[in-house]
Design an enzyme around this catalytic site. Structure first.
Site, short mmCIF file in Angstrom:
data_model
loop_
_atom_site.label_atom_id
_atom_site.label_comp_id
_atom_site.label_asym_id
_atom_site.label_seq_id
_atom_site.Cartn_x
_atom_site.Cartn_y
_atom_site.Cartn_z
N HIS A 113 -0.68 -0.06 -9.48
CA HIS A 113 -1.28 -0.76 -10.61
C HIS A 113 -2.54 -0.07 -11.12
O HIS A 113 -2.79 -0.02 -12.34
CB HIS A 113 -1.61 -2.19 -10.21
CG HIS A 113 -2.49 -2.33 -9.00
ND1 HIS A 113 -3.55 -3.19 -8.94
CD2 HIS A 113 -2.48 -1.69 -7.79
CE1 HIS A 113 -4.15 -3.10 -7.76
NE2 HIS A 113 -3.51 -2.20 -7.04
N ARG A 114 -3.35 0.48 -10.23
CA ARG A 114 -4.61 1.08 -10.67
C ARG A 114 -4.39 2.41 -11.39
O ARG A 114 -5.16 2.77 -12.29
CB ARG A 114 -5.56 1.23 -9.49
CG ARG A 114 -5.89 -0.11 -8.87
CD ARG A 114 -7.24 -0.18 -8.23
NE ARG A 114 -7.42 -1.47 -7.58
CZ ARG A 114 -7.77 -2.59 -8.21
NH1 ARG A 114 -7.98 -2.58 -9.51
NH2 ARG A 114 -7.90 -3.73 -7.55
N ASN A 160 3.88 -5.06 -1.36
CA ASN A 160 2.93 -3.98 -1.09
C ASN A 160 1.51 -4.53 -1.06
O ASN A 160 0.56 -3.86 -1.45
CB ASN A 160 3.05 -2.88 -2.16
CG ASN A 160 2.47 -1.56 -1.69
OD1 ASN A 160 2.16 -1.36 -0.52
ND2 ASN A 160 2.30 -0.64 -2.63
N GLU A 175 -1.89 2.25 -2.28
CA GLU A 175 -0.54 2.02 -2.78
C GLU A 175 0.25 3.32 -2.95
O GLU A 175 1.47 3.34 -2.89
CB GLU A 175 -0.61 1.26 -4.11
CG GLU A 175 -0.88 -0.22 -3.98
CD GLU A 175 -2.33 -0.57 -3.74
OE1 GLU A 175 -2.68 -1.76 -3.87
OE2 GLU A 175 -3.14 0.32 -3.42
N LYS A 233 0.84 -6.48 -10.12
CA LYS A 233 0.29 -6.63 -8.77
C LYS A 233 -1.04 -7.38 -8.81
O LYS A 233 -1.31 -8.22 -7.94
CB LYS A 233 0.11 -5.26 -8.14
CG LYS A 233 -0.44 -5.25 -6.73
CD LYS A 233 -0.52 -3.82 -6.22
CE LYS A 233 -1.19 -3.73 -4.86
NZ LYS A 233 -0.39 -4.32 -3.78
N ASP A 278 -11.93 1.40 -5.13
CA ASP A 278 -10.96 1.06 -6.18
C ASP A 278 -11.52 1.39 -7.56
O ASP A 278 -10.86 2.02 -8.39
CB ASP A 278 -10.58 -0.42 -6.10
CG ASP A 278 -9.67 -0.70 -4.91
OD1 ASP A 278 -9.07 0.25 -4.38
OD2 ASP A 278 -9.55 -1.88 -4.52
N ASP A 312 0.44 -9.85 -5.82
CA ASP A 312 -0.12 -9.84 -4.47
C ASP A 312 -0.51 -11.23 -4.00
O ASP A 312 -0.34 -11.58 -2.82
CB ASP A 312 -1.35 -8.92 -4.43
CG ASP A 312 -0.96 -7.46 -4.18
OD1 ASP A 312 0.21 -7.12 -4.42
OD2 ASP A 312 -1.83 -6.68 -3.76
#
Length: 661
Positions: free
Chosen positions: A396-397, A97, A349, A422, A321, A53
């Site tokens: 990614h999370r 993204n 995402e 990311k 998040d 990112d």
């Protein structure tokens, strides 16, 4: 991401502890880069996150004519500001993204008097941006949709932008819309008030924006949660130097691991004075009964006294998040847990509410899914479903959260693990370095130079069928990697990163670095001299400790060298300290050199060994010392075979016996 396969198998794991340094925050990194580009003067940015990112933002700034120079250390760049105007007035930008790049750049470019096209990956084209576009059109910007209305990709033309007055934007879809306007409107030079319509979600991320803008000289007047006024005549001015905090969202995975896997697990780079809202994840963990401590620049988590986390019912709008981490931590709670006010997950995402519900069910949880909430009930037996295959949705999370499931003592497969690039490219290396299965035995062997520890450790590993770790070779490998990369031997930060990410294998009696056989290369005089320097650097020793722990894999590990029994594997099943008379060790070294065709002087070798013993035992960093639990074996007069046999006998006698029937 290069270096990751299409899937990754983790676990079973049941313990987590250690200390690790966090990578830089994505939110702070991208905001700081854009503000520095818009400011008057140059800005040195330190500890910038190295991830996809942020690279998208760097690429975009480069395409817009902004000068960004890499500094002499990893994570350091110098951005030459353009005082509110980009040199390039016509270009196409691909932003992947990266919402933290796409939304703010949309607003800034819409007020910059140029012609631009902005696009991303297919998922970026599904993430709403209509409320931001409507707000920008309200001040005369010319922003057009190239696909579906309300969504990227976008085309921006020079508009008839008028400053001053008021502007309205919805706050209940994404706080990034408000952040984008806050960062862009100072370009108009007129006093402008932004009114937020509806509830403002993810408020702490707006706080980050306001804090960073103030550091660049623009102080926004705030009235409650819904009115923000940018003063007239304001413009960004470089503060000269900026340091990026560690990623508080990334910290959540490791703090949760400490709470689930016993701990203590400490993260460094973020603490009580953080400007990131996700630092309050620590409060949520504490509400679950975890024992949490916090300093100025660190947070540490341990399991509850009862070893069982408490169920929770929490409004998590302020940490959207990090709240994902709580959804997986709920698998280890003593009852149903409710995550409320998380509607923003739907437009991230992926649709994170739907994705989280589906993947939690694979592991055995019962999940109730609503438009803005989840209720997670762990399996009644408290035993998670083994061999679950977790899909990550290019998010990614999702990948990072579900690694925690392996701490339930079951193997878990993570599909597309490379999506962590990311924001946290080496996440899984870090995770595996601080987690392990305590049932996997470790034999730690130490001793002075020429005591035979390396040869004996290899023989023991071979006979038991265990993995082998030559810790001494790792310092030579760091030195070799540094020499090849042109890294200065005084650059502690970069050397520490090299150490923690060494792609090394010990197999077939050889040492491999990135598929390159370096067994002989690490023995060169140049490498030996460099190894002695890097071994004294605490950041290298810390980085290698993380790397060394990752070698602990079934069926077992034999590790030789300094710190193995005392620091790296304090819970080793067997700790051995080999010794021998100095005269015996000198004679062994003499015979080795003669057998290899080298000239040698026995008296000189004896003097050298005694001097090294003195240095090793008195050094300030990792001195040679016997663990209190170590079995001492004097190998004077013993052959390698006899010594190996004795160590194996000790190990087998230490193993639990199965009662006979």
């Amino acid at each position: 991401m290069a270096g990751y396969p299409d899937h990754l198998d983790l676990g079973p794991l049941n313990r987590a502890s250690g200390t690790l340094r966090l990578p830089g925050s994505k939110s702070i990194s991208n905001r700081t880069l854009l503000l520095a580009a818009l400011a008057q003067g140059s800005t040195d940015i330190h500890d910038l996150l190295a991830a996809d990112d942020v690279q998208r933002m760097l690429d975009a700034l480069g395409a817009l004519g902004v000068s960004v120079e890499k500094g002499g250390r990893a994570g350091h760049v110098r951005v030459s500001g353009n005082a509110g105007s980009f040199p390039v007035k016509r270009t196409d930008l691909f932003l992947g993204n990266a919402g933290t790049a796409f939304r703010p750049l949309t607003a800034v470019l819409a007020l910059s008097g140029g012609h631009y096209r902005l696009s991303g990956v297919p998922r970026m084209h599904e993430r709403p941006i209509g409320d931001l576009v409507d707000a920008l059109r309200g001040v005369g910007a010319d922003v057009r949709y190239l696909g579906n209305d309300g969504y990227p990709p976008l085309e921006i033309f020079p508009g008839n932008v008028r400053g001053g007055g008021g502007i309205r934007v919805r706050g209940d879809v994404s706080s990034q819309f408000l952040t984008a306007l806050l960062m862009a409107l100072p370009l108009t030079g007129s006093e402008t008030t932004i009114e937020v319509v509806g509830e403002l979600i993810s408020k702490p991320y707006v706080d980050i924006t306001l804090n960073l803008m103030a550091r660049f000289g623009v102080v926004v007047r705030r009235t409650g949660e819904s009115s923000f006024t940018i003063p007239g005549g304001s413009g960004f001015v470089s503060p000269g130097e900026m340091f990026v905090e560690g990623d508080a969202s990334g910290a959540s995975y490791f703090l949760a691991a400490g709470a689930i896997g016993g701990g203590p697990l400490r993260v460094e780079g973020v603490g009580r004075h953080s400007i990131q809202g996700d630092v309050h994840f620590a409060d949520a963990l504490a509400a679950m009964g975890a024992r949490v401590e916090m300093g100025d620049n660190w947070i540490e988590a341990r399991a509850p006294e009862s070893n069982r986390l408490r169920a929770f019912d929490l409004d998590l709008n302020h940490i959207p998040d990090a709240a994902m981490t709580l959804a997986v931590a709920a698998l280890f709670a003593d009852g149903p847990s409710r995550l409320r006010n998380i509607a923003s997950w739907r437009v991230k995402e992926t649709d994170r509410i739907a994705a989280m519900a589906k993947e939690l069910r694979k592991i055995g949880a019962t999940v109730e899914e609503g438009m803005d909430y989840l209720v997670v009930t762990p399996p009644q037996s408290s035993i998670l479903t083994p061999h679950a295959v977790i899909d990550t949705y290019d998010d990614h999370r999702m990948a990072m959260c579900f690694a925690l499931a392996a701490l339930g003592g079951v193997p878990v497969r993570i599909n597309d693990p490379g999506c962590v690039a990311k924001t946290f490219p080496d996440y899984f290396d870090r995770f595996r370095a601080v987690t392990w299965d305590s049932s996997v035995p470790v034999i730690a062997i130490d001793g002075p130079s020429a005591s035979g520890k390396g040869t004996v450790a290899q023989r023991v590993a071979e006979q038991l069928g265990f993995h082998y770790l030559d810790s001494g070779a790792l310092y030579r490998l760091v030195a070799l990697a540094a020499i090849r990369a042109g890294t200065g031997l005084q650059d502690a930060e970069t050397l520490g990163r090299l150490a923690s990410a060494l792609p090394v294998e010990f197999r077939e009696g050889r040492i491999w670095l990135s598929q390159d056989d370096v067994t002989d290369a690490i023995r060169r005089d140049e490498v030996s001299a460099a190894a002695s320097l890097v071994a004294a650097i605490p950041a290298v020793r810390q980085g290698l400790m993380l790397r060394q722990r990752a070698f602990r894999r079934a069926p077992g590990l034999v590790a030789d060298g300094r710190d193995m029994a005392t620091v790296v594997f304090p819970d080793a099943k067997l700790k051995v300290f080999l010794t021998a008379a100095a005269e015996e060790r000198a004679l062994r070294r003499y015979k080795q050199l003669i057998d290899k065709g080298f000239d040698a002087n026995l008296a000189a070798l004896l003097l050298e060994l005694r001097q090294r013993d003195e240095r090793d035992s008195t050094r300030s960093v990792a001195p040679l010392q016997k663990s209190a639990e170590a079995q001492v074996l004097d190998t004077t007069g013993l052959s390698i075979e006899e010594t190996t046999s004795r160590v194996i006998q000790w190990f087998e006698s230490a193993q639990p016996r199965v009662p006979s029937r």
